[in-house]
Design a protein around this motif. Sequence first.
Motif, mmCIF file in Angstrom:
data_model
loop_
_atom_site.group_PDB
_atom_site.id
_atom_site.type_symbol
_atom_site.label_atom_id
_atom_site.label_comp_id
_atom_site.label_asym_id
_atom_site.label_seq_id
_atom_site.Cartn_x
_atom_site.Cartn_y
_atom_site.Cartn_z
ATOM 1 N N THR A 29 0.944 -1.375 0.203
ATOM 2 C CA THR A 29 0.058 0.106 0.263
ATOM 3 C C THR A 29 0.837 1.273 -0.169
ATOM 4 N N ASN A 30 2.262 1.157 -0.150
ATOM 5 C CA ASN A 30 3.028 2.500 -0.239
ATOM 6 C C ASN A 30 2.975 2.938 -1.820
ATOM 7 N N LEU A 31 2.245 2.436 -2.770
ATOM 8 C CA LEU A 31 2.551 2.868 -3.768
ATOM 9 C C LEU A 31 1.595 4.273 -4.052
ATOM 10 N N ALA A 32 2.214 5.357 -4.495
ATOM 11 C CA ALA A 32 1.407 6.548 -4.852
ATOM 12 C C ALA A 32 0.595 6.429 -6.136
ATOM 13 N N CYS A 33 -0.328 7.054 -6.454
ATOM 14 C CA CYS A 33 -1.293 7.135 -7.836
ATOM 15 C C CYS A 33 -0.237 7.088 -9.058
ATOM 16 N N ASN A 35 2.955 6.468 -9.237
ATOM 17 C CA ASN A 35 3.884 5.263 -9.132
ATOM 18 C C ASN A 35 3.177 4.207 -9.825
ATOM 19 N N LEU A 42 7.996 1.932 -7.297
ATOM 20 C CA LEU A 42 8.143 2.696 -6.227
ATOM 21 C C LEU A 42 9.093 3.826 -6.276
ATOM 22 N N SER A 50 9.468 12.146 -11.277
ATOM 23 C CA SER A 50 8.173 12.185 -10.686
ATOM 24 C C SER A 50 7.270 13.434 -11.336
ATOM 25 N N THR A 174 -4.767 3.488 -7.482
ATOM 26 C CA THR A 174 -4.538 3.473 -6.102
ATOM 27 C C THR A 174 -4.102 4.875 -5.433
ATOM 28 N N VAL A 175 -3.977 4.956 -4.311
ATOM 29 C CA VAL A 175 -3.448 6.223 -3.583
ATOM 30 C C VAL A 175 -2.745 5.551 -2.331
ATOM 31 N N THR A 176 -1.667 6.416 -1.943
ATOM 32 C CA THR A 176 -0.853 5.957 -0.885
ATOM 33 C C THR A 176 -1.723 5.601 0.194
ATOM 34 N N GLY A 177 -1.432 4.205 0.667
ATOM 35 C CA GLY A 177 -2.048 3.804 2.030
ATOM 36 C C GLY A 177 -3.252 3.047 1.840
#
Length: 285
Positions: A29-33, A35, A42, A50, A174-177
């Motif tokens: 769950t540490n991927l940012a959107c 990423n 990651l 970025s 996804t979003v981070t977390g």
Amino acid sequence: MPHVTAQQIRRMGTHALTRDGIDLVGVATNLACWNFALTGTLLGMAHVQSPDSIYSSNGVGQNPNDAILDVNIFPIQCNGLKATATLLNHPGCAAELQVLNLHINNAMAGNNAAQNHCAEAMVKIVARKNGLTPGVGNDRYQLHMTANAWFGWDHWALSIRAEQPGRPRIFIQTVTGVPLAHACDRIWDEHLPVTVVVNLQDLHAAQVTFINLVNMFGNLCVGCGAAHGRIPSNPFNAWHRCAVCNVVYCPTHGQALVGKLSWNDRTRSCGQPGCGGRTSVAANV
């Protein structure tokens, strides 16, 4: 570059779509959107690939070396292009840099069409800088971005055109977390005023690997995406489900299956590649 197979997309199209989609089990769950949507890996916000590092150099954690836009944080506004917005710093982005140079002044003056041109050019530059290839015509894969302002970004996602005719696009994001989710019916942060959609010719191997984690069929017909509904299966409304791969066939696509063993046999050979199982009539799906 690798592609998601038509069979995998067909499998994804058997899941009912909702805003929040279905979480993929076992994905960190540490991927940012961005990423996932841009690389499938990651990377930190200070990385040269970025979106922050490419858009502007005025934010926290950004890499200023290749920034394109001169953006104020307080008050938030775009003051034009930076000196680093050159083909030397952004090879392969000549067409997008030309669009920015042509429209940036009108965009800063408030012209909506010019702002849209600049927003799309920036998304394409970010895609190219991350190894993706924007294209025209083929919309099998699309990159989506939503933002509060034409000179910024807030959320990134990918979508895939379903194989079942007429079915909506399938968003993966996804979003981070939170876990990576498939079977989403829209991009998140859909309330934001700026939306950019860009066709992609291909994906990264890491992105395809994530998408291939959707390894089970849903409850919609694999052929057309139809839902069973409340009427139980009967001789005139015979829905089939395979005992091996769990795929579902509506009456029309179930009737097209072969492998009937006798005149009154209700089972059929499953039509999915490599399955080898048999279907039976399912009272409810």
